[in-house]
Write an enzyme that holds these catalytic residues in place. Structure first.
Site, PDB file in Angstrom:
ATOM      1  N   ASP A   1      28.581 -34.534 -37.488  1.00 13.30           N
ATOM      2  CA  ASP A   1      29.217 -35.271 -38.574  1.00 13.30           C
ATOM      3  C   ASP A   1      30.701 -35.419 -38.230  1.00 13.30           C
ATOM      4  O   ASP A   1      31.255 -34.607 -37.488  1.00 13.30           O
ATOM      5  CB  ASP A   1      29.048 -34.528 -39.909  1.00 13.30           C
ATOM      6  CG  ASP A   1      29.319 -35.422 -41.107  1.00 13.30           C
ATOM      7  OD1 ASP A   1      28.346 -35.973 -41.674  1.00 13.30           O
ATOM      8  OD2 ASP A   1      30.508 -35.582 -41.494  1.00 13.30           O
TER       9      ASP A   1
ATOM     10  N   CYS B   1      29.850 -51.576 -69.073  1.00  6.57           N
ATOM     11  CA  CYS B   1      30.033 -50.524 -68.061  1.00  6.57           C
ATOM     12  C   CYS B   1      29.491 -50.987 -66.715  1.00  6.57           C
ATOM     13  O   CYS B   1      28.372 -51.494 -66.627  1.00  6.57           O
ATOM     14  CB  CYS B   1      29.331 -49.239 -68.496  1.00  6.57           C
ATOM     15  SG  CYS B   1      29.512 -47.903 -67.289  1.00  6.57           S
TER      16      CYS B   1
ATOM     17  N   PHE C   1      25.190 -37.742 -38.709  1.00  5.65           N
ATOM     18  CA  PHE C   1      25.777 -37.900 -40.040  1.00  5.65           C
ATOM     19  C   PHE C   1      25.141 -36.831 -40.952  1.00  5.65           C
ATOM     20  O   PHE C   1      24.585 -37.122 -42.004  1.00  5.65           O
ATOM     21  CB  PHE C   1      25.548 -39.308 -40.596  1.00  5.65           C
ATOM     22  CG  PHE C   1      26.030 -40.413 -39.685  1.00  5.65           C
ATOM     23  CD1 PHE C   1      27.344 -40.831 -39.726  1.00  5.65           C
ATOM     24  CD2 PHE C   1      25.174 -41.029 -38.775  1.00  5.65           C
ATOM     25  CE1 PHE C   1      27.798 -41.845 -38.885  1.00  5.65           C
ATOM     26  CE2 PHE C   1      25.614 -42.037 -37.932  1.00  5.65           C
ATOM     27  CZ  PHE C   1      26.927 -42.454 -37.987  1.00  5.65           C
TER      28      PHE C   1
ATOM     29  N   CYS D   1      25.736 -49.258 -64.545  1.00  8.27           N
ATOM     30  CA  CYS D   1      24.320 -49.675 -64.531  1.00  8.27           C
ATOM     31  C   CYS D   1      24.222 -51.190 -64.707  1.00  8.27           C
ATOM     32  O   CYS D   1      24.979 -51.770 -65.485  1.00  8.27           O
ATOM     33  CB  CYS D   1      23.550 -49.023 -65.678  1.00  8.27           C
ATOM     34  SG  CYS D   1      23.367 -47.245 -65.499  1.00  8.27           S
TER      35      CYS D   1
ATOM     36  N   CYS E   1      21.530 -45.418 -47.864  1.00  9.66           N
ATOM     37  CA  CYS E   1      21.746 -45.773 -49.272  1.00  9.66           C
ATOM     38  C   CYS E   1      22.021 -47.273 -49.389  1.00  9.66           C
ATOM     39  O   CYS E   1      22.513 -47.719 -50.423  1.00  9.66           O
ATOM     40  CB  CYS E   1      22.877 -44.953 -49.870  1.00  9.66           C
ATOM     41  SG  CYS E   1      24.440 -45.205 -49.024  1.00  9.66           S
TER      42      CYS E   1
ATOM     43  N   ASP F   1      21.708 -40.586 -41.021  1.00  8.76           N
ATOM     44  CA  ASP F   1      21.968 -40.865 -42.439  1.00  8.76           C
ATOM     45  C   ASP F   1      23.424 -41.290 -42.605  1.00  8.76           C
ATOM     46  O   ASP F   1      24.250 -40.542 -43.129  1.00  8.76           O
ATOM     47  CB  ASP F   1      21.670 -39.590 -43.252  1.00  8.76           C
ATOM     48  CG  ASP F   1      21.903 -39.785 -44.744  1.00  8.76           C
ATOM     49  OD1 ASP F   1      22.035 -40.942 -45.192  1.00  8.76           O
ATOM     50  OD2 ASP F   1      21.960 -38.769 -45.466  1.00  8.76           O
TER      51      ASP F   1
ATOM     52  N   CYS G   1      26.425 -40.836 -71.243  1.00  7.50           N
ATOM     53  CA  CYS G   1      25.935 -41.528 -70.047  1.00  7.50           C
ATOM     54  C   CYS G   1      24.514 -41.051 -69.822  1.00  7.50           C
ATOM     55  O   CYS G   1      24.262 -39.838 -69.751  1.00  7.50           O
ATOM     56  CB  CYS G   1      26.809 -41.197 -68.845  1.00  7.50           C
ATOM     57  SG  CYS G   1      26.172 -41.929 -67.320  1.00  7.50           S
TER      58      CYS G   1
HETATM   59  C1  LIG Z   1      25.420 -40.505 -46.614  1.00  2.00           C
HETATM   60  S1  LIG Z   1      26.303 -39.100 -46.062  1.00  2.00           S
HETATM   61  C2  LIG Z   1      24.961 -38.134 -45.482  1.00  2.00           C
HETATM   62  C3  LIG Z   1      25.220 -36.677 -45.298  1.00  2.00           C
HETATM   63  C4  LIG Z   1      24.001 -35.786 -45.125  1.00  2.00           C
HETATM   64  N1  LIG Z   1      22.991 -36.355 -44.293  1.00  2.00           N
HETATM   65  C5  LIG Z   1      23.416 -35.407 -46.459  1.00  2.00           C
HETATM   66  O1  LIG Z   1      22.312 -35.866 -46.783  1.00  2.00           O
HETATM   67  O2  LIG Z   1      24.047 -34.644 -47.196  1.00  2.00           O
HETATM   68  C6  LIG Z   1      27.078 -39.757 -44.685  1.00  2.00           C
HETATM   69  C7  LIG Z   1      27.799 -38.766 -43.807  1.00  2.00           C
HETATM   70  O3  LIG Z   1      28.428 -39.513 -42.753  1.00  2.00           O
HETATM   71  C8  LIG Z   1      29.608 -38.849 -42.404  1.00  2.00           C
HETATM   72  N2  LIG Z   1      30.451 -39.799 -41.674  1.00  2.00           N
HETATM   73  C9  LIG Z   1      31.158 -40.839 -42.175  1.00  2.00           C
HETATM   74  N3  LIG Z   1      31.783 -41.492 -41.184  1.00  2.00           N
HETATM   75  C10 LIG Z   1      31.463 -40.848 -40.037  1.00  2.00           C
HETATM   76  C11 LIG Z   1      31.784 -41.056 -38.694  1.00  2.00           C
HETATM   77  N4  LIG Z   1      32.580 -42.059 -38.325  1.00  2.00           N
HETATM   78  N5  LIG Z   1      31.273 -40.226 -37.767  1.00  2.00           N
HETATM   79  C12 LIG Z   1      30.464 -39.217 -38.130  1.00  2.00           C
HETATM   80  N6  LIG Z   1      30.123 -38.965 -39.396  1.00  2.00           N
HETATM   81  C13 LIG Z   1      30.620 -39.770 -40.344  1.00  2.00           C
HETATM   82  C14 LIG Z   1      30.172 -38.365 -43.710  1.00  2.00           C
HETATM   83  O4  LIG Z   1      31.063 -37.285 -43.496  1.00  2.00           O
HETATM   84  C15 LIG Z   1      28.895 -37.975 -44.470  1.00  2.00           C
HETATM   85  O5  LIG Z   1      28.627 -36.605 -44.308  1.00  2.00           O
END
Ligand SMILES: C[S@@+](CC[C@H](N)C(=O)[O-])C[C@H]1O[C@@H](n2cnc3c(N)ncnc32)[C@H](O)[C@@H]1O
EC number: 2.1.1.190
Length: 430
Positions: free
Chosen positions: A314, A85, A294, A88, A388, A362, A162
């Site tokens: 976002d 798999c 974000f 992991c 991440c 983020d 899982c």
């Molecule tokens: C890792 S998630 C984090 C979301 C939020 N901080 C949370 O913890 O739930 C990344 C975020 O980036 C946004 N995103 C991706 N590409 C983007 C862009 N070009 N401009 C603005 N936001 C974007 C996605 O919609 C998503 O909500």
């Protein structure tokens, strides 16, 4: 250098070797005839038999054949699918080695970029806590295969259990397999996003085939039988067809109910989300004017708005709408200005960042190079980066540090248990 049986690496030859350390991808690394051999599923101290793959300079990929003798850092992987798999990579590591290796992903990424600063202890999350999964399904001659992809392949591991996913998601797999058998064409496939929300499961099925009335009825009956919150079908046109909408698809951030858009982003586990929110809150401290870039549907913006004015941005219109609605209903409408903006094409400029006491960002796995550059050129005193991906975090950290920030502390959060993925929160100040 520890030597094993005399062996010269040669394609497809089998050798026996002792694993000395772990690589960044979680593979065990040993030495044979002055070559470094990377072997998956092997822990430091293990004696393993490996089949040599293709050479890459002094490095050879070894295919794990057999554990000849387990070392002190090896444990029995708890999952029956571990190995094939692709979900992991390191269930075979005993706790201290696992924890050090996972934290090391962040330590090493920062050090490769020459970033100094305190790296905290790994914040752990429990097994069977992942509330969101991207699964694949394919209908073959013997029925529907449903699960994660095999490591390095598009073949699907037919999951029976899982140890990472929430049991509510694992319990859905047999009935989901059964209903897909009547929906997918022979050799047809689908991608599925399963998210466990507070009012039930949100399921999005992405497939190329057209949904006729009989299929729609079958899926709607399945949604009722399994008590799903929502089931949506996304066809080749990318349109989200709401097959069953039985409850709103709700989660609470800081006690405020938010309707997560179908398949919308949510931190991988409730425990991870709580840890990240705590670290973000601590990071911004007493800041009164915060930009949350974000922001998604408001995981951080809603809690932060309890004590500050938040501009939340976002690129996803549905996430911004969900946040704005939740903020209004939760009595934080005056505290949150939610805006849709593509921050890759149009990062907030140094001029626009003027006046913020703190910025939280983020971004997706690729990081936010341009936004980091704008921050580096700004006068914002405090930046809290959530990520991440330690590599893109470290690259963005380099940009911030070159712009005059110093890394105060970084904390790794293990919300992608036993995988090579790691979440982290880093606090920068100038
Ligand atoms: C890792 S998630 C984090 C979301 C939020 N901080 C949370 O913890 O739930 C990344 C975020 O980036 C946004 N995103 C991706 N590409 C983007 C862009 N070009 N401009 C603005 N936001 C974007 C996605 O919609 C998503 O909500």
């Amino acid at each position: 250098m520890r030597r094993t049986k005399a062996a010269t690496p040669g394609s497809r030859r089998e050798i026996e070797l002792v694993i000395e350390r772990l690589g960044g991808g979680g593979d065990g690394v040993g030495t044979a005839e002055d070559h470094r051999i990377y072997v998956p599923y092997a822990a430091p101290g293990d004696r393993v038999r490996a089949r040599l793959g293709r050479p890459d300079g002094q490095v050879w990929r070894g295919e794990f054949v057999e554990l000849v003798e387990a070392g002190p850092n090896h444990r029995d992987p708890p999952c029956p699918h571990f190995g094939p798999c692709g979900g992991c990579q390191v269930q075979h590591l005993a706790a201290p080695v696992y924890t050090e290796w996972k934290r090391g992903l962040l330590v090493n990424a920062l050090s490769r970029q020459g970033i100094e600063g305190e790296v905290g202890a790994l914040v752990e999350t429990p097994p069977r806590s992942r509330r969101r999964a991207s699964l694949a399904a394919r209908r073959g001659g013997s029925g529907v295969f449903l699960g994660f992809n095999e490591a390095g392949s598009s073949r699907i591991i037919d999951l029976t259990d899982c140890v990472v996913l929430r049991p509510e998601i694992t319990a859905l797999l047999p009935p989901l397999r059964a209903v897909l058998a009547g929906i997918l064409p022979q050799n047809g496939g689908a991608d599925l996003t399963v998210t466990l929300l507070e009012d039930g499961i949100d399921l999005v099925v992405v497939a190329d085939n057209k949904l006729d009335l009989a299929m729609r009825e079958r899926l709607a009956e399945f949604a009722v039988a399994q008590d799903l919150a929502r089931l949506s079908w996304r066809g080749a046109d990318g349109f989200n067809d709401p097959v069953a909408h039985r409850r709103s698809g709700m989660i609470r951030f800081d006690g405020i109910p938010v309707t997560i858009p179908p398949g919308g982003f949510l931190q991988a586990s409730a425990e991870g989300e709580a840890a990240l929110t705590g670290l973000v809150r601590d990071g911004v401290g007493a800041a009164k004017k915060i930009a949350d870039l974000f922001c998604g549907a408001g995981t951080f913006a809603l809690p932060l708005a309890g004590g500050a004015q938040v501009t939340a941005i976002d690129g996803e219109a549905a996430a911004i709408d969900a946040l704005a609605t939740a903020a209004g209903r939760g009595g934080r409408g005056e505290r949150i200005a939610a805006q849709r903006r593509d921050l890759f094409r149009q990062p907030l400029t140094a001029v626009e960042l003027k006046g913020f006491d703190a910025v939280v960002f983020d971004p997706p796995r690729a990081g936010a190079r341009d936004q980091a550059e704008a921050l580096a050129a700004s006068a914002v005193p405090l930046v809290v980066a959530v990520s991440c991906n330690p590599s893109s975090l470290a690259r963005d950290a380099r940009i911030l540090v070159d712009g005059g920030y110093r890394l105060e502390r970084a904390t790794p959060v293990d919300q992608f248990l036993w995988s090579t993925h790691l979440e982290a929160v880093a606090v920068f100040r100038r």
